[in-house]
Structures are given as C-alpha cells and as structure tokens.
Write a protein that holds these residues in place. Structure first.
Motif, PDB file in Angstrom:
ATOM      1  N   SER A 140       0.828  -1.198   0.000  1.00 32.85           N
ATOM      2  CA  SER A 140       0.000   0.000   0.000  1.00 32.85           C
ATOM      3  C   SER A 140       0.865   1.250   0.000  1.00 32.85           C
ATOM      4  CB  SER A 140      -0.912  -0.002   1.235  1.00 32.85           C
ATOM      5  OG  SER A 140      -1.727   1.152   1.266  1.00 32.85           O
ATOM      6  N   ARG A 141       1.990   1.199   0.703  1.00 28.62           N
ATOM      7  CA  ARG A 141       2.896   2.346   0.714  1.00 28.62           C
ATOM      8  C   ARG A 141       3.486   2.592  -0.667  1.00 28.62           C
ATOM      9  NH1 ARG A 141       8.950   3.035   1.808  1.00 28.62           N
ATOM     10  NH2 ARG A 141       8.675   3.327  -0.441  1.00 28.62           N
ATOM     11  N   SER A 156       2.055   1.841  -3.461  1.00 28.15           N
ATOM     12  CA  SER A 156       0.964   2.391  -4.272  1.00 28.15           C
ATOM     13  C   SER A 156       0.806   3.889  -3.991  1.00 28.15           C
ATOM     14  CB  SER A 156      -0.342   1.659  -3.959  1.00 28.15           C
ATOM     15  OG  SER A 156      -1.419   2.226  -4.659  1.00 28.15           O
ATOM     16  N   GLN A 157       0.913   4.265  -2.717  1.00 30.73           N
ATOM     17  CA  GLN A 157       0.868   5.683  -2.352  1.00 30.73           C
ATOM     18  C   GLN A 157       1.978   6.457  -3.046  1.00 30.73           C
ATOM     19  OE1 GLN A 157       1.469   7.914   1.862  1.00 30.73           O
ATOM     20  NE2 GLN A 157       3.260   6.913   0.982  1.00 30.73           N
ATOM     21  N   GLN A 176      -1.875  10.033   0.623  1.00 32.00           N
ATOM     22  CA  GLN A 176      -1.463   9.720   1.989  1.00 32.00           C
ATOM     23  C   GLN A 176      -2.638   9.193   2.797  1.00 32.00           C
ATOM     24  OE1 GLN A 176       0.116  13.651   2.863  1.00 32.00           O
ATOM     25  NE2 GLN A 176       2.208  12.844   2.885  1.00 32.00           N
ATOM     26  N   TYR A 192      -3.435   5.619   1.865  1.00 31.27           N
ATOM     27  CA  TYR A 192      -2.429   4.699   2.415  1.00 31.27           C
ATOM     28  C   TYR A 192      -2.678   4.440   3.901  1.00 31.27           C
ATOM     29  CZ  TYR A 192       2.005   3.549   4.709  1.00 31.27           C
ATOM     30  OH  TYR A 192       2.971   2.986   5.518  1.00 31.27           O
ATOM     31  N   HIS A 193      -2.890   5.497   4.668  1.00 36.53           N
ATOM     32  CA  HIS A 193      -3.088   5.320   6.114  1.00 36.53           C
ATOM     33  C   HIS A 193      -4.420   4.619   6.401  1.00 36.53           C
ATOM     34  CE1 HIS A 193       0.473   7.435   7.431  1.00 36.53           C
ATOM     35  NE2 HIS A 193       0.202   8.429   6.613  1.00 36.53           N
ATOM     36  N   LYS A 221      -5.833   2.385   4.422  1.00 34.83           N
ATOM     37  CA  LYS A 221      -5.609   0.970   4.092  1.00 34.83           C
ATOM     38  C   LYS A 221      -4.795   0.292   5.179  1.00 34.83           C
ATOM     39  CE  LYS A 221      -5.949  -2.504   1.214  1.00 34.83           C
ATOM     40  NZ  LYS A 221      -7.257  -3.121   0.895  1.00 34.83           N
ATOM     41  N   SER A 222      -3.784   0.976   5.679  1.00 34.16           N
ATOM     42  CA  SER A 222      -2.954   0.413   6.752  1.00 34.16           C
ATOM     43  C   SER A 222      -3.801   0.156   7.993  1.00 34.16           C
ATOM     44  CB  SER A 222      -1.803   1.370   7.092  1.00 34.16           C
ATOM     45  OG  SER A 222      -0.970   1.569   5.973  1.00 34.16           O
TER      46      SER A 222
END
Length: 316
Positions: free
Chosen positions: A169-170, A172-173, A287, A290-291, A293-294
């Motif tokens: 995911s990072r 992808s960000q 951003q 990403y967060h 998804k995390s």
C-alpha cells in the motif's frame, strides 16, 4: 568586391548586436556602483508580483526537496539491516504458500530459501518487518515440540503477511504521489515559473536598454559653458533632445512597456493557476488512502493476535 561588401555588412550586423549588450552592461555596472541617478522605476504592482512569484518558487523548491523522497523506494529502509539475496528473492506471501506445503524441516528451510521467481522484493521498512517476522516465525516453529502450533509463531506469520500488505500500500501511495503531485509541482517550477523568470529578465533587459539610451542621449547634448561662466564648472545638461534621440527613447520606452505588460500577464497566470493546490490535494488523498488501508489491515490483524494471546493465557 561583392564579398567585401558582404563582409562589411556582416560586421555592421555584429556591431548592432554587440552595441546594445555593451550599453546594457555599462548601464548595469553604473547602477551597481551607484553612479546612475535616473534609473527607471518599475510599478509597485509589478514589484509585488515579482515578490509573490519568488515566494511561490521558494515554496516549490522547499516542498520538492523533501517530497522527492517519494521517488526513492527505500527512503524508510533501515540502513543497519543486512538482508541477503535469498531474503529478497520471494514475497512473504509466496514463502507462506510454500511453507504450507512443507512436511519436514528441510522442506520448510527450502521454502524459505527458494530461488527468486521475479525481481527482488522491495526495500521498504514494512517489507523488511514482514521478512523478519516470517523468519522469526519459522525459527519458533522449527524449535516447537509441544502439541499444536506455537501461538507466537502463528501470530508472527500473520503479522508478516499484514506488514507486506501495508508495504504494498505504501508503494501504491508513492506511485500516486509521483504522478499526481511531484510531476505537477516540477512542471510548475521548471516550466511555468521559468517562463515568468524569463519574462522578468526581458523586462530588466528592456529597462537597462531604455536607461542606457537616455543616458547616452543626455550625454550627447552636453555643451561647454560660454560667455562669463566659469570654464572649470561642470557642463550643463541641455534639456532639449534631438528628434532622433527622442524617437530612440520613445521606441525604447514602448519596448519597456510591452515587456512589462507581458511579464505581468505571465506572472499573474502563474500565480492564479489552481494546479499547485490541486496537486497538493492529490498528495493528501494518496497519503490518506495509504493510512486508511494500513488501518484496515491492522484492524483485521489485531483481534486475531489478541485471540491467540487469550488462548495461550487460558491454556497456561
């Protein structure tokens, strides 16, 4: 004879090109030395636009000096980690699948050191955590002699899979930031603001040219005092200019006005465009995604690990 005329014409053309440059250079030098009192002033509104464009340029340079790190995959990869080619050979998911089919310790070890099936795995902090977690999980599994599975080993394997997903995911960000923010801000800095800088240079060039012509015209109309005036006194400047000099000054003034208006238009376009703000919104969106998804990945993992903890406490 014709060749000689052509050569002479070439020299005249070259002289015409050099003379304005030399005049501007001389005028600029005089101004730097404080020997010019008739410098043409730029409009206050124009100066304000210049300051705003300079501020915009500085903001872009400052932000890009930091956010350019999103173009480097390993910006958060710890420098003290020593991973081998085999460590980076396969994804954690691939290794877990291979381990699932292993029936002996030897097969499990072979799964961990299987030759790569694609390019080396990413060097991000999350991926490194994932690889370390899986390796730690297997170390515990291999030394576990009790019934069932080692709960910590099981939790570490699940954590490894989750961390790999966070790492993906990072990446992808980062890709979104590169295409939607960095590309736009670099274009603004290296194209739009550069055009404004070039327009401002043209204004300064035309301004120096105008003042150089004025200074030259005034110098050509100086005349020595006559009659009973002191012959050692400085020459008095004649206010009347010749028609030729007046025409040359007016032409230079028109050029100065034209270049100033052009620069004002370019600078306003640079300052009024919403593109930098739109790009910044894209940065924030990437951003945030990403967060989010995390958070979702870790929210799925947390209760599984907590259950393993509770089960171990009950059984101990």
């Amino acid at each position: 004879m014709d060749n000689f005329k052509a050569f002479g014409a070439g020299l005249s053309s070259l002289g015409a090109q050099i003379t304005p440059f030399a005049s501007r250079t001389f005028q600029y030098t005089k101004e730097q030395l404080g020997q010019s009192d008739d410098k043409t002033e730029l409009p206050p509104d124009y100066i304000d636009l210049e300051k705003r464009v300079d501020a915009l340029k500085q903001a872009h340079q400052k932000m890009l000096s930091v956010t350019t790190q999103y173009s480097h995959e390993s910006y958060d990869y710890p420098p003290n980690i020593k991973e081998t080619f085999q460590d980076l050979g396969r994804t954690v998911s691939e290794k877990v699948n291979l381990l699932g089919t292993a029936t002996t310790p030897a097969e499990a070890q072979a799964a961990l050191t299987a030759p790569p099936s694609a390019k080396p795995q990413p060097k991000t902090f999350n991926h490194a955590i994932a690889r370390a977690s899986l390796a730690s999980s297997q170390t515990l599994h291999q030394q576990h002699t009790g019934a069932g599975e080692d709960p910590l080993a099981t939790a570490l394997e699940k954590y490894a899979l989750a961390m790999e997903r966070v790492g993906e995911s990072r990446l992808s960000q980062d890709a979104q930031i590169q295409s939607r923010f960095l590309a736009g801000w670099n274009t603004t800095l290296n194209t739009n603001i550069m055009f404004a800088t070039r327009a401002r240079k043209n204004v300064e060039k035309s301004r120096l040219n105008l003042d150089a012509i004025k200074s030259s015209a005034k110098g050509m109309t100086w005349k020595l005092p006559s009659g009973g005036q002191d012959p050692t006194a400085p020459p008095q400047q004649q206010h009347e200019l010749s028609p030729e000099a007046q025409e040359e000054i007016e032409k230079a003034e028109d050029e100065f006005v034209t270049q100033t208006e052009e620069a004002v238009s370019v600078m306003k376009n640079v300052l009024d465009t919403p593109e930098p703000l739109r790009n910044l919104a894209e940065l924030i969106a990437a951003q945030m995604e990403y967060h989010k998804k995390s958070y979702e990945i870790l929210s799925e993992l947390a209760p599984l690990v907590e259950n393993l903890q509770v089960e171990q406490e009950v059984s101990s």
